[in-house]
Scaffold this active site. Structure first.
Site, PDB file in Angstrom:
ATOM      1  N   SER A 110       0.842  -1.197   0.000  1.00 39.87           N
ATOM      2  CA  SER A 110       0.000   0.000   0.000  1.00 39.87           C
ATOM      3  C   SER A 110       0.883   1.255   0.000  1.00 39.87           C
ATOM      4  O   SER A 110       1.740   1.395  -0.875  1.00 39.87           O
ATOM      5  CB  SER A 110      -0.969  -0.050   1.177  1.00 39.87           C
ATOM      6  OG  SER A 110      -2.001   0.885   1.033  1.00 39.87           O
ATOM      7  N   ASP A 156      -8.218  -5.612  -6.239  1.00 41.36           N
ATOM      8  CA  ASP A 156      -7.926  -4.638  -5.185  1.00 41.36           C
ATOM      9  C   ASP A 156      -8.983  -3.538  -5.238  1.00 41.36           C
ATOM     10  O   ASP A 156      -9.163  -2.888  -6.262  1.00 41.36           O
ATOM     11  CB  ASP A 156      -6.538  -4.056  -5.430  1.00 41.36           C
ATOM     12  CG  ASP A 156      -6.080  -3.097  -4.343  1.00 41.36           C
ATOM     13  OD1 ASP A 156      -6.907  -2.721  -3.494  1.00 41.36           O
ATOM     14  OD2 ASP A 156      -4.894  -2.730  -4.360  1.00 41.36           O
ATOM     15  N   HIS A 180      -6.599  -6.156  -1.835  1.00 38.26           N
ATOM     16  CA  HIS A 180      -5.521  -5.226  -1.470  1.00 38.26           C
ATOM     17  C   HIS A 180      -4.648  -5.750  -0.345  1.00 38.26           C
ATOM     18  O   HIS A 180      -3.422  -5.663  -0.409  1.00 38.26           O
ATOM     19  CB  HIS A 180      -6.139  -3.893  -1.054  1.00 38.26           C
ATOM     20  CG  HIS A 180      -5.125  -2.835  -0.735  1.00 38.26           C
ATOM     21  ND1 HIS A 180      -4.370  -2.220  -1.709  1.00 38.26           N
ATOM     22  CD2 HIS A 180      -4.736  -2.283   0.454  1.00 38.26           C
ATOM     23  CE1 HIS A 180      -3.560  -1.337  -1.145  1.00 38.26           C
ATOM     24  NE2 HIS A 180      -3.762  -1.351   0.165  1.00 38.26           N
TER      25      HIS A 180
END
Length: 258
Positions: A82, A173, A207
């Site tokens: 991330s 994601d 994600h």
């Protein structure tokens, strides 16, 4: 870590939840790496929010690793997921000792926080809050991050890096458009005539890619939004991807940290 070493050194970073998360570093250490879990905001005397960072902070982390007697020298690697993904790209680009970067569902641009460099700065790519969607009290942020191509000053110039890159992409994601960002990063490398990368894309994977056998979480509370955020993915393929990714990133780091 066991034995006399030396061991490959890794700077390990997570994302926008902040704080100090050590469990991935612990698993890396159990597999022969000297892994430094690096907090960069929301911990101790660090910034409380994602506002501004300085490359010198990350240089000090690399220097700390390389000073240790059990670290394989002269280079280290880095892992980031991330927000930590774009930081991993920046470390590989701006810190010469970082020779391998593992990017997990990150962005090709510097997200949200200005990164102060020795000469100049890298502005942060912002969010358009009007594009946030809320369904049954759950935030969907996938469309909210601005398009890096519209803000080229935020894009990390990874084509200048003397390092190798591993892009690990969850194809469903919902936090943001990781596949697009990986494709843009690879395009930039290709246009510069670079072949110092590999990419792996995983169907049904969201994600929040964690260590093997970690529980799957389609939706998770996020400290920044202070509300649940949808991360995407489907349980079985996501969990399978976590196992495959674990083996892939360890082989990659072993290959390029020398």
């Amino acid at each position: 870590m066991r034995g006399p070493g030396p061991f490959p050194g890794v700077v390990d970073m997570f994302g926008g939840t902040g704080g100090l998360l050590e469990y991935r570093s612990a698993q890396m250490a159990s597999r022969g790496f000297a892994s430094l879990a690096l907090a960069f905001f929301g911990y101790d005397d660090l910034p409380k929010s994602l506002e501004e960072f300085n490359i010198t902070y990350f240089e000090e982390a690399v220097e700390f690793l390389l000073k240790h007697e059990k670290i394989l020298k002269p280079n280290v690697g880095t892992i980031g997921i991330s927000k930590g993904g774009d930081l991993a790209l920046s470390l590989a680009t701006y810190i010469p000792e970082v020779k391998a970067a593992v990017w997990i569902n990150g962005c090709n641009a510097n997200v949200q926080s200005t990164l102060q460099l020795h000469h100049g700065k890298l502005p942060g790519l912002k969010y358009d809050i009007s594009k946030l969607q809320v369904v049954d009290g759950v935030f969907d942020t996938c469309e909210a991050l601005l398009n890096p191509e519209d803000y080229p000053e935020t894009i990390i110039p990874i084509e200048k890096a003397d390092a190798n890159f591993l892009f690990l992409v969850g194809l469903v994601d919902r936090n943001w458009k990781s596949e697009l960002y990986a494709d843009l990063a690879i395009k930039r490398l290709q246009q510069a005539g670079r072949d110092n990368y590999e990419v792996h894309k995983y169907e049904g994977t969201g994600h929040l890619i964690e260590c093997p056998y970690s529980p799957y979480a389609h939706t998770t509370y996020h400290s920044v939004t202070r509300a649940p955020v949808v991360f995407g993915g489907t349980m079985v393929p996501h969990l399978q991807a976590q196992l495959q990714i674990w083996n892939t990133l360890r082989k990659f780091l072993t290959r390029f940290i020398r």
